[in-house]
Design a protein around this motif. Structure first.
Motif, short mmCIF file in Angstrom:
data_model
loop_
_atom_site.label_atom_id
_atom_site.label_comp_id
_atom_site.label_asym_id
_atom_site.label_seq_id
_atom_site.Cartn_x
_atom_site.Cartn_y
_atom_site.Cartn_z
N GLN A 58 0.82 -1.20 0.00
CA GLN A 58 0.00 0.00 0.00
C GLN A 58 0.86 1.26 0.00
N SER A 59 1.96 1.22 0.73
CA SER A 59 2.85 2.38 0.78
C SER A 59 3.48 2.63 -0.59
N ALA A 60 3.77 1.56 -1.31
CA ALA A 60 4.43 1.71 -2.61
C ALA A 60 3.52 2.32 -3.66
N ILE A 61 2.19 2.11 -3.51
CA ILE A 61 1.27 2.60 -4.55
C ILE A 61 0.47 3.83 -4.10
N LYS A 62 0.80 4.35 -2.94
CA LYS A 62 0.04 5.50 -2.43
C LYS A 62 0.10 6.66 -3.41
N GLN A 63 -1.02 7.23 -3.67
CA GLN A 63 -1.11 8.30 -4.64
C GLN A 63 -0.46 9.58 -4.13
N THR A 64 0.20 10.27 -5.02
CA THR A 64 0.72 11.60 -4.69
C THR A 64 -0.11 12.68 -5.36
N VAL A 65 -0.89 12.32 -6.37
CA VAL A 65 -1.81 13.24 -7.02
C VAL A 65 -3.21 12.63 -6.96
N ILE A 66 -4.15 13.38 -6.39
CA ILE A 66 -5.51 12.89 -6.23
C ILE A 66 -6.44 13.79 -7.03
N THR A 67 -7.32 13.18 -7.80
CA THR A 67 -8.28 13.97 -8.58
C THR A 67 -9.70 13.53 -8.24
N HIS A 68 -10.59 14.50 -8.23
CA HIS A 68 -12.01 14.22 -8.04
C HIS A 68 -12.80 15.30 -8.76
N ARG A 69 -13.62 14.85 -9.70
CA ARG A 69 -14.35 15.79 -10.55
C ARG A 69 -13.36 16.77 -11.18
N VAL B 47 -11.32 18.82 -9.51
CA VAL B 47 -10.29 19.22 -8.55
C VAL B 47 -9.09 18.27 -8.63
N ARG B 48 -7.90 18.86 -8.68
CA ARG B 48 -6.65 18.09 -8.72
C ARG B 48 -5.76 18.55 -7.58
N LEU B 49 -5.45 17.63 -6.67
CA LEU B 49 -4.65 17.95 -5.49
C LEU B 49 -3.32 17.22 -5.58
N ASP B 50 -2.22 17.96 -5.57
CA ASP B 50 -0.87 17.41 -5.66
C ASP B 50 -0.24 17.44 -4.28
N LEU B 51 -0.07 16.25 -3.67
CA LEU B 51 0.45 16.18 -2.31
C LEU B 51 1.91 16.57 -2.22
N LEU B 52 2.69 16.24 -3.25
CA LEU B 52 4.11 16.58 -3.23
C LEU B 52 4.33 18.05 -3.56
N ARG C 3 -3.92 25.07 6.29
CA ARG C 3 -5.06 24.42 6.95
C ARG C 3 -6.13 24.04 5.93
N GLU C 4 -6.38 24.90 4.98
CA GLU C 4 -7.36 24.61 3.94
C GLU C 4 -6.90 23.42 3.10
N PHE C 5 -5.61 23.38 2.80
CA PHE C 5 -5.05 22.27 2.02
C PHE C 5 -5.21 20.95 2.79
N ALA C 6 -4.88 20.99 4.09
CA ALA C 6 -5.00 19.78 4.92
C ALA C 6 -6.45 19.32 5.00
N LEU C 7 -7.37 20.26 5.10
CA LEU C 7 -8.80 19.93 5.16
C LEU C 7 -9.26 19.30 3.86
N LEU C 8 -8.86 19.88 2.73
CA LEU C 8 -9.23 19.33 1.44
C LEU C 8 -8.63 17.94 1.24
N GLU C 9 -7.41 17.75 1.70
CA GLU C 9 -6.76 16.44 1.55
C GLU C 9 -7.56 15.34 2.25
N ILE C 10 -8.07 15.63 3.44
CA ILE C 10 -8.87 14.64 4.16
C ILE C 10 -10.09 14.23 3.33
N HIS D 262 2.14 20.32 -3.28
CA HIS D 262 1.29 21.12 -2.38
C HIS D 262 0.51 22.18 -3.16
N THR D 263 -0.07 21.72 -4.28
CA THR D 263 -0.85 22.63 -5.13
C THR D 263 -2.23 22.05 -5.37
N VAL D 264 -3.17 22.95 -5.70
CA VAL D 264 -4.53 22.55 -6.02
C VAL D 264 -4.96 23.25 -7.30
N LYS D 265 -5.58 22.49 -8.19
CA LYS D 265 -6.10 23.07 -9.42
C LYS D 265 -7.58 22.77 -9.54
#
Length: 219
Positions: free
Chosen positions: A119-130, A132-137, A153-160, A139-142
């Motif tokens: 699970q650690s090896a395949i953990k996503q670093t970029v998450i998309t939904h509809r 919204v594109r969140l880049d964990l590495l 804080r807003e970034f951390a909230l969105l990540e959850i 630290h950007t949002v599109k």
């Protein structure tokens, strides 16, 4: 690391909870399908250990339900059903591993460690939904390819929310993750309002659903 054990045999459930707890895992043990649904809706887990013969349903049906809903937690089936057909069916329905009873606790630990490494090896670093594109590495949002400025804080909230699409997240769960130890219940509402202003470009197509008295959901 958080482990959910779904096992109706009290003696075995207590044994697994104690044994894995002594190995520094945070363990939740439940004995029914209903309790398992509630536990997984409340928070996410790193590994789920699932028995198949439960008093209020079949573990395979529960597993299939989770996968259809989009829950992707690694699942280790732990069952006395040890035929080849049972193993194939469990894996085809979305299990990541299968360990028949009786078993060695050391072997169980090895299976859990293997699932965690995978699970650690395949953990996503970029998450998309509809849109919204969140880049964990980075630290950007599109939003629709447009950069959106968020505070930490807003970034951390969105990540959850992005890690738990479709789940109902309770107010207490979110607050403990973002502001541990803080008792100001109004702060979450303020930040949710800010996220909505920045990300919900079309009021008729909201990203977040408010469940009054309970929490929020990313839809």
């Amino acid at each position: 690391m958080k482990v959910l054990i779904v096992e109706d045999q009290r003696r075995l459930g207590e044994f697994l909870k104690q044994g894995l707890g002594e190995c520094a895992y945070t363990v939740t043990w439940v004995g029914t399908c209903r309790e398992a649904r509630d536990a997984l809706a409340e928070t996410n887990y790193d590994v789920i250990i699932l028995d198949l013969s439960l008093p209020d349903g079949d573990g395979l049906h529960l597993l299939s339900e989770w996968r259809r809903a989009g829950f992707n937690e690694p699942v280790l089936i732990l069952s006395a059903r040890d035929s080849v057909e049972d193993r194939i069916k469990g894996l085809d329905l979305g299990a990541d591993d299968y360990l028949p009873k009786p078993f060695s606790f050391e072997e169980l630990r090895a299976h859990v460690r293997s699932l965690l490494r995978r699970q650690s090896a395949i953990k996503q670093t970029v998450i998309t939904h509809r849109c919204v594109r969140l880049d964990l590495l980075g630290h950007t949002v599109k939003l629709k390819e447009q950069n959106i400025d968020l505070t930490s804080r807003e970034f951390a909230l969105l990540e959850i929310f992005m890690q738990n699409v479709g789940r109902t997240l309770t107010r207490s769960y979110i607050s403990e993750r973002i502001w541990p130890g803080l008792t100001d219940n109004n702060l979450l509402d303020v930040y949710m309002s800010r996220l909505r202003m920045k990300l919900e470009s079309n009021p008729s197509e909201p990203l977040f659903k408010t469940l009054r008295g309970i929490g929020y959901q990313l839809v």
